[in-house]
Write an enzyme that holds these catalytic residues in place. Structure first.
Site, mmCIF file in Angstrom:
data_model
loop_
_atom_site.group_PDB
_atom_site.id
_atom_site.type_symbol
_atom_site.label_atom_id
_atom_site.label_comp_id
_atom_site.label_asym_id
_atom_site.label_seq_id
_atom_site.Cartn_x
_atom_site.Cartn_y
_atom_site.Cartn_z
ATOM 1 C CG HIS A 19 90.890 -30.316 -3.880
ATOM 2 N ND1 HIS A 19 91.643 -29.045 -4.042
ATOM 3 C CD2 HIS A 19 91.737 -30.962 -3.150
ATOM 4 C CE1 HIS A 19 92.643 -28.920 -3.262
ATOM 5 N NE2 HIS A 19 92.737 -30.287 -2.708
ATOM 6 C CE LYS A 37 95.678 -32.176 -2.392
ATOM 7 N NZ LYS A 37 94.864 -31.535 -1.356
#
Length: 252
Positions: free
Chosen positions: A143, A170
């Site tokens: 992230h 992800k």
């Protein structure tokens, strides 16, 4: 492409799956939130453990996990401690982070763990192997709440996750412009078409990036995050609205 099946949910086939994040600071709130979430339309329950106050007490953490498992036994449970450096609520040592994830794996209560790519290569590889030995899937994540790197770097990170045998790579990035959203979508498409042999999850955050949360089926992202109550990241929309849009795009 290989799909990932958790309980009866096939990730990587059909419309993107909806993940919701439950954020509660104690067992009482975990219980009340779980009862509220049980009525919502979603596919995967993410428990954001970094919001839980009593982290040092592993028994307390696992008691909360047990409540979630018993309240929603049919939903895949994703155990996530989001580190402060990647936008989470608490900072803990790498050793404590790995130990917490291992305890979750050992508990038999969770179906998936979230493992941050930049935890350290050796620790990541060992934890993936440990999870797989206990039939727990790994969502490997990265992230950046400040910027969106070039497409080549996005793809490189996703490929690194794949090389570490993550079940689902992800990445979530903050756009500084609309073109950053296009960069994320282009990287997703290139990854999905040229390199991915498993489902991936990508998103561009904030209001600017909302479109990326809706068009995963077009560009190659297998899941998206929606909000039941409070959003766990900027740009999330309600699960009901999200399901409507995903269904429209899937049936078009």
């Amino acid at each position: 492409m290989k799909t990932v099946t958790v309980k009866d949910l096939v990730i990587g086939a059909g419309a993107p799956k909806i993940i919701v994040s439950l954020m509660a600071k104690d067992i009482a709130r975990v219980k009340s939130e779980a009862l509220a979430y049980r009525e919502a339309d979603f596919d995967i329950l993410e428990w954001r453990v970094d919001h839980f106050a009593d982290l040092s007490n592993v028994e307390s953490v696992m008691a909360a996990a047990k409540i979630l498992r018993e309240t929603m036994p049919e939903k895949p449970l994703l155990f996530t401690f989001r580190s402060a450096k990647e936008g989470g609520e608490q900072a803990i040592s790498t050793e404590a982070y790995i130990a917490l994830n291992r305890a979750a794996i050992d508990s038999g209560l969770v179906d998936m763990i979230d493992l941050e790519l930049f935890t350290g290569d050796d620790q990541v590889k060992e934890t993936v192997a440990y999870a797989h030995a206990h039939d727990v899937k790994v969502v490997m994540s990265n992230h950046d709440f400040h910027k969106t790197p070039e497409a080549e770097e996005i793809i490189a990170r996703l490929r690194k996750m794949q090389s570490f045998d993550a079940d689902i790579p992800k990445i979530a990035l903050m756009p500084q412009s609309t073109s950053d959203v296009l960069t994320l979508l282009a990287a997703t498409l290139e990854m999905q078409e040229q390199y991915a042999d498993r489902p991936i999850i990508t998103m561009s955050m904030a209001k600017t990036g909302v479109i990326s949360r809706l068009v995963g089926e077009v560009f190659g992202s297998a899941a998206t995050f929606g909000a039941v109550k409070k959003a766990s990241a900027p740009g999330q929309i309600s699960v009901n609205d999200l399901r409507t849009v995903l269904t429209i795009l899937h049936q078009a």
